[in-house]
Write an enzyme that holds these catalytic residues in place. Structure first.
Site, short mmCIF file in Angstrom:
data_model
loop_
_atom_site.label_atom_id
_atom_site.label_comp_id
_atom_site.label_asym_id
_atom_site.label_seq_id
_atom_site.Cartn_x
_atom_site.Cartn_y
_atom_site.Cartn_z
N ASN A 76 0.65 -1.22 0.25
CA ASN A 76 -0.04 -0.25 0.65
C ASN A 76 0.81 1.18 0.03
OD1 ASN A 76 -2.54 -1.87 0.44
ND2 ASN A 76 -2.84 -1.00 2.15
N HIS A 80 -0.99 -8.42 -4.49
CA HIS A 80 -0.78 -8.74 -2.52
C HIS A 80 -1.31 -9.16 -1.87
CE1 HIS A 80 -4.43 -7.15 -1.59
NE2 HIS A 80 -4.15 -6.74 -0.52
N GLY A 136 -6.79 -12.52 -1.63
CA GLY A 136 -7.96 -10.95 -2.02
C GLY A 136 -9.26 -11.78 -1.42
#
Lengths: 476, 138
Positions: free
Chosen positions: A325, A399, A402
């Site tokens: 992030n 990343h 999900g």
């Protein structure tokens, strides 16, 4: 929604799909994943991102995309450094939420024999910080040093060695962080939380390398089958949340001044070169450094836990630490011309290819290690960045797995003890500070991480190196 | 009808709050936020506090108000038990409330709320009063 299929892992929504879009949306997904993606509003959010002024290339989304606020989670957007905007929503509230992988010179068999003792020791030593304080009591001056020096500050105080920072993205410290651009509130909210894990989807897992997929890269990364590793997934805690809240409040008013109108207020943004934009970036970098200091402190506590159980012969070496992030200034060649951009990665991981100047010398031939945490009790992955990421996704990949289910849906009818027992039966011990910490993060709440990884591998953004399996989980 | 109810969202949580007046809506929205973060039945009304928040329009005012309440809980470690009065003055909301110092043993956290967001935010006048939908980043 008008989705064009480019090939079996690439899809596109053209720029003329909706008024106001300045570019197209490109996303990576298999057919099965696409079915999941269509169920929420994440692609609409990616279309909103395509409306941001100064966007370069496409509004991009990774296969783990799911609905966020403003930006989709799993979204990537590159903004022209001179004429584009910065959007705190494109970074998120948990600034520098990221992942660190630590190698342990022990085998799965050695650790399993004392796993219960070990996991209880780690749970005592590494503060989750959900219902209490961390181990640090810093002065205002020391906090400012943490904000400007990140993991390096921790190492200077004796919480780790020099090699720890060498193997972090940005060496664990974003330069041009400025503690004076951070509100007193953010400092107060963050101060007691230094060195803590946090709650939600953050965790610390003791894992072992189940399977090596690329021997060359695994060798360079120091990984072999059966070896134990520890994965720490954590961020900037209340400090980062407050930095984002402060910036959004300020930008809401500033957008009028700059004549920016948007389809979603959560996308609030200002020109990168404006005073508000520069101020946010300096505060954001301070929050990123706060998160790196946290992961460094936790690594130190973790070393203590292993030593208490296994003695001085045990060594824990940092393999890599990468954020997912963040917004960073990077340079690319895009459609044949050099571009200077601010890459927003909202739930996306940097994935630089072999020989990129930003990656440590040890990993130069293999490419940058990309660390992808799976859901609790399933699997995590180590990947290596590939050239494809530079050509197609501004050096970025997915990343995580999900989310599929909301936290309430995940909890429905599940009992924390029952989940804990199910995991124990599969050889995974779980310790959590809160009951909800376990039931909200059950494996079925997430997409299949292997399928997500398969898409980025087939797309050539990153290649599979090693699959990791958990043995012990600590949750906030 | 209940003062508020929780809403589903894949990654987060939200609530729909109601009130006969905007003042009541703001109080019920704050109560919804507090109930996400901890068990409100365990909070006692010992000490008075006054808080305020400003916003350019009603949506911004509601988000900033909720983030102010969140700051009180998370930053100042003070949990409201009862909002005694709430009033609006030139784009600013003021409230006098009663509550107590946050004690993690007495008030264990349910969920750590990062922030109230503008995501799918809705504030509207209805036939029976006022209604708002707010999503929280958690």
């Amino acid at each position: 929604m008008d989705i064009e299929r480019i090939d079996d892992v690439r899809h596109r929504i053209p720029a003329d799909a909706r008024h106001g879009m300045k570019t197209d949306v490109r996303f990576f997904a298999s057919d099965a994943i696409l079915q999941h993606i269509r169920k929420d509003k994440s692609l609409e959010q990616a279309m909103n991102v395509a409306c941001l002024p100064g966007i370069v290339g496409s509004s991009l989304a990774m296969p783990d995309i799911h609905q966020g606020y403003g930006f989709p989670i799993g979204g990537v957007a590159a903004m022209d450094w001179h004429n584009g905007v910065v959007s705190p929503g494109g970074v998120g509230y948990d600034i520098n939420c990221g992942v660190r992988l630590v190698r342990v010179n022990l085998s799965e068999v050695e650790v399993r024999a004392r796993l219960k003792e070990l996991i209880d020791q780690v749970f005592r030593d590494v503060p989750c910080g959900v219902g209490g304080k961390g181990h640090f009591d810093v002065t205002e001056k020391q906090l400012n040093q943490v904000l400007e020096r990140g993991a390096q500050w921790m190492v200077e105080q004796g919480y780790g060695g020099e090699s720890d920072t060498m193997l972090c993205e940005e060496r664990g410290c974003l330069r041009e962080a400025d503690a004076s651009q951070v509100s007193a509130r953010a400092k107060e909210r963050g101060r007691p939380q230094i060195g803590t894990l946090g709650s939600g989807n953050h965790f610390l897992e003791i894992q072992f390398v189940e399977k090596i997929e690329a021997g060359d890269a695994a060798r360079d990364y120091g990984l072999k089958e059966g070896q134990v590793v520890v994965l720490i997934h954590s961020g900037s805690r209340g400090f980062g949340h407050q930095v984002c809240t402060d910036a959004l409040a300020e930008m809401g008013a500033a957008m009028k001044k700059y004549g920016i109108t948007l389809p979603d207020r959560q996308l609030a943004c200002v020109p990168i070169q404006s005073p508000e934009g520069q101020s946010y970036l300096k505060a954001m970098r301070a929050a990123a450094n706060f998160a790196w200091a946290n992961r460094q402190a936790m690594t130190h506590f973790l070393r203590g836990s292993f030593e208490r159980i296994f003695g001085k012969r045990v060594h824990l070496d940092l393999m890599y630490d990468v954020c997912h992030n963040i917004a960073k200034r990077e340079k690319y060649t895009w459609e044949g011309r050099p571009v200077d951009v601010l890459v927003h990665r909202k739930g996306a991981t940097r994935a630089f290819p072999p020989h990129h100047p930003e990656i440590p010398a040890e990993y130069c031939a293999a490419g940058q290690p990309v660390l992808i945490p799976g859901s609790m009790g399933t699997a995590s992955w180590v990947l290596a960045g590939c050239d494809g990421a530079m050509q197609e996704s501004f050096g970025s990949v997915c990343h995580g797995a999900g989310r599929l289910l909301s936290r309430n849906a995940a909890k429905a009818g599940r009992d924390a003890r029952e989940v804990q027992k199910e995991l124990e039966a599969r050889g995974i011990l779980v310790r959590s500070e809160t009951r909800d910490g376990i039931v909200e993060e059950v494996p079925e709440a997430y997409k299949d991480v292997d399928e997500v990884i398969d898409v980025v591998h087939r797309a050539g953004l990153a290649r599979k190196v090693a699959r990791l399996r958990p043995m012990g989980v600590i949750k906030g | 009808m209940a003062n508020f109810e929780l809403l589903e969202h894949t990654a987060d949580t939200g609530f729909r709050a109601r009130g006969e007046t905007p003042e009541e809506l703001f109080i019920h929205a704050a109560e919804a936020l507090i109930s996400v973060a901890l068990d409100p039945s365990r909070v006692d009304a010992f000490q008075p506090r006054q808080i305020s928040a400003s916003g350019a329009d009603q949506q911004e005012l509601l988000v900033n108000w909720l983030n102010e309440v969140l700051w009180l809980i998370d930053g100042e470690k003070f949990v409201p038990a009862r909002f005694e009065t709430l009033w609006f003055e030139d784009g600013t909301v003021f409230s006098q409330l009663l509550g107590e110092r946050r004690d993690d043993t007495k008030h264990p956290p349910r969920i750590v709320v990062k922030a109230a967001t503008f995501h799918q935010l809705r504030v509207a006048e209805t036939e029976s009063g006022w209604e708002a939908e707010v999503y929280l980043d958690i």
